[in-house]
Scaffold this motif. Sequence first.
Motif, PDB file in Angstrom:
ATOM      1  N   SER A 104      39.251  45.621  52.187  1.00 14.27           N
ATOM      2  CA  SER A 104      39.631  44.641  51.155  1.00 14.27           C
ATOM      3  C   SER A 104      38.462  43.737  50.812  1.00 14.27           C
ATOM      4  O   SER A 104      38.256  43.400  49.633  1.00 14.27           O
ATOM      5  CB  SER A 104      40.811  43.792  51.638  1.00 14.27           C
ATOM      6  OG  SER A 104      41.948  44.580  51.762  1.00 14.27           O
ATOM      7  N   GLN A 105      37.700  43.342  51.818  1.00 14.22           N
ATOM      8  CA  GLN A 105      36.533  42.489  51.582  1.00 14.22           C
ATOM      9  C   GLN A 105      35.497  43.210  50.726  1.00 14.22           C
ATOM     10  O   GLN A 105      34.904  42.622  49.823  1.00 14.22           O
ATOM     11  CB  GLN A 105      35.913  42.052  52.911  1.00 14.22           C
ATOM     12  CG  GLN A 105      36.756  41.061  53.678  1.00 14.22           C
ATOM     13  CD  GLN A 105      36.242  40.838  55.094  1.00 14.22           C
ATOM     14  OE1 GLN A 105      35.553  41.665  55.669  1.00 14.22           O
ATOM     15  NE2 GLN A 105      36.608  39.699  55.666  1.00 14.22           N
ATOM     16  N   SER A 107      36.094  45.649  48.619  1.00 16.05           N
ATOM     17  CA  SER A 107      36.653  45.778  47.268  1.00 16.05           C
ATOM     18  C   SER A 107      36.500  44.472  46.488  1.00 16.05           C
ATOM     19  O   SER A 107      36.112  44.485  45.319  1.00 16.05           O
ATOM     20  CB  SER A 107      38.132  46.174  47.345  1.00 16.05           C
ATOM     21  OG  SER A 107      38.245  47.436  47.965  1.00 16.05           O
ATOM     22  N   GLN A 108      36.785  43.361  47.146  1.00 18.45           N
ATOM     23  CA  GLN A 108      36.651  42.052  46.498  1.00 18.45           C
ATOM     24  C   GLN A 108      35.182  41.747  46.189  1.00 18.45           C
ATOM     25  O   GLN A 108      34.866  41.219  45.118  1.00 18.45           O
ATOM     26  CB  GLN A 108      37.248  40.945  47.373  1.00 18.45           C
ATOM     27  CG  GLN A 108      37.295  39.598  46.686  1.00 18.45           C
ATOM     28  CD  GLN A 108      38.118  39.610  45.409  1.00 18.45           C
ATOM     29  OE1 GLN A 108      39.230  40.121  45.383  1.00 18.45           O
ATOM     30  NE2 GLN A 108      37.567  39.053  44.334  1.00 18.45           N
ATOM     31  N   ILE A 111      34.089  43.427  43.045  1.00 25.15           N
ATOM     32  CA  ILE A 111      34.574  42.717  41.860  1.00 25.15           C
ATOM     33  C   ILE A 111      33.690  41.493  41.598  1.00 25.15           C
ATOM     34  O   ILE A 111      33.227  41.284  40.468  1.00 25.15           O
ATOM     35  CB  ILE A 111      36.058  42.288  42.047  1.00 25.15           C
ATOM     36  CG1 ILE A 111      36.948  43.529  42.074  1.00 25.15           C
ATOM     37  CG2 ILE A 111      36.486  41.314  40.945  1.00 25.15           C
ATOM     38  CD1 ILE A 111      38.372  43.267  42.528  1.00 25.15           C
ATOM     39  N   ASN A 112      33.440  40.720  42.654  1.00 26.55           N
ATOM     40  CA  ASN A 112      32.618  39.512  42.512  1.00 26.55           C
ATOM     41  C   ASN A 112      31.196  39.826  42.059  1.00 26.55           C
ATOM     42  O   ASN A 112      30.586  39.052  41.313  1.00 26.55           O
ATOM     43  CB  ASN A 112      32.573  38.734  43.827  1.00 26.55           C
ATOM     44  CG  ASN A 112      33.922  38.166  44.218  1.00 26.55           C
ATOM     45  OD1 ASN A 112      34.825  38.068  43.397  1.00 26.55           O
ATOM     46  ND2 ASN A 112      34.064  37.820  45.488  1.00 26.55           N
ATOM     47  N   THR A 116      32.134  47.113  39.867  1.00 24.82           N
ATOM     48  CA  THR A 116      33.311  47.987  39.835  1.00 24.82           C
ATOM     49  C   THR A 116      33.189  49.121  38.816  1.00 24.82           C
ATOM     50  O   THR A 116      33.987  50.054  38.851  1.00 24.82           O
ATOM     51  CB  THR A 116      34.585  47.170  39.518  1.00 24.82           C
ATOM     52  OG1 THR A 116      34.388  46.462  38.295  1.00 24.82           O
ATOM     53  CG2 THR A 116      34.920  46.219  40.647  1.00 24.82           C
TER      54      THR A 116
END
Length: 186
Positions: A104-105, A107-108, A111-112, A116
């Motif tokens: 999850s980290q 993936s985030q 995005i940041n 992506t």
Amino acid sequence: KIIVDCAIREAALLQAKIGVFSFRDENIKNIQFYLVGELDRTLSFYQLQKSRVERVDLQSSKDLARNMRDWRKDFFAPITDEAIDFLIWIANQDLFKAAEKRFSQFSQALINLKLTEDKDILTLLQKPKSNLEQADNANRQAGFSFKSRGGTSTPLLIKTSLEHLSEAYKNFYDLNEMIKIKILSR
């Protein structure tokens, strides 16, 4: 008598390790209860053997030793294996939670970092995702194996789940390296 005392300590220690956990899942509680009960049975057997040690002659001593050996081989060894597999499986649950959090980290972070849309990154991101899914599947099967009392494949399922988890962390490393390259090449 020393051998019987050692066997008692071994069974009691294993029982204590299993009994220390508190579970919400009723199926897991039932497995724990079963294992603790079987180890209680073992302790009762060993206590009985210990009470007989004081009053044995040579033939009785041989019979007692054979009886303990057979009990250990036929009953205690299999329950010990199952209990140890259970303890390993329980300990591994935190590893699975940590790996999911790590995914999850990543993936985030993508995005940041506005990565992506990068095909190389997205392709590489699928590897840990796939390994985590396979690890989770094998881990769930291992849990089901405990619950259904069909534990002959449990050690293999635990091993398989950890191998996929290890691969996922290798993929995380590769993904991290790729992210560094992409950031530096901007």
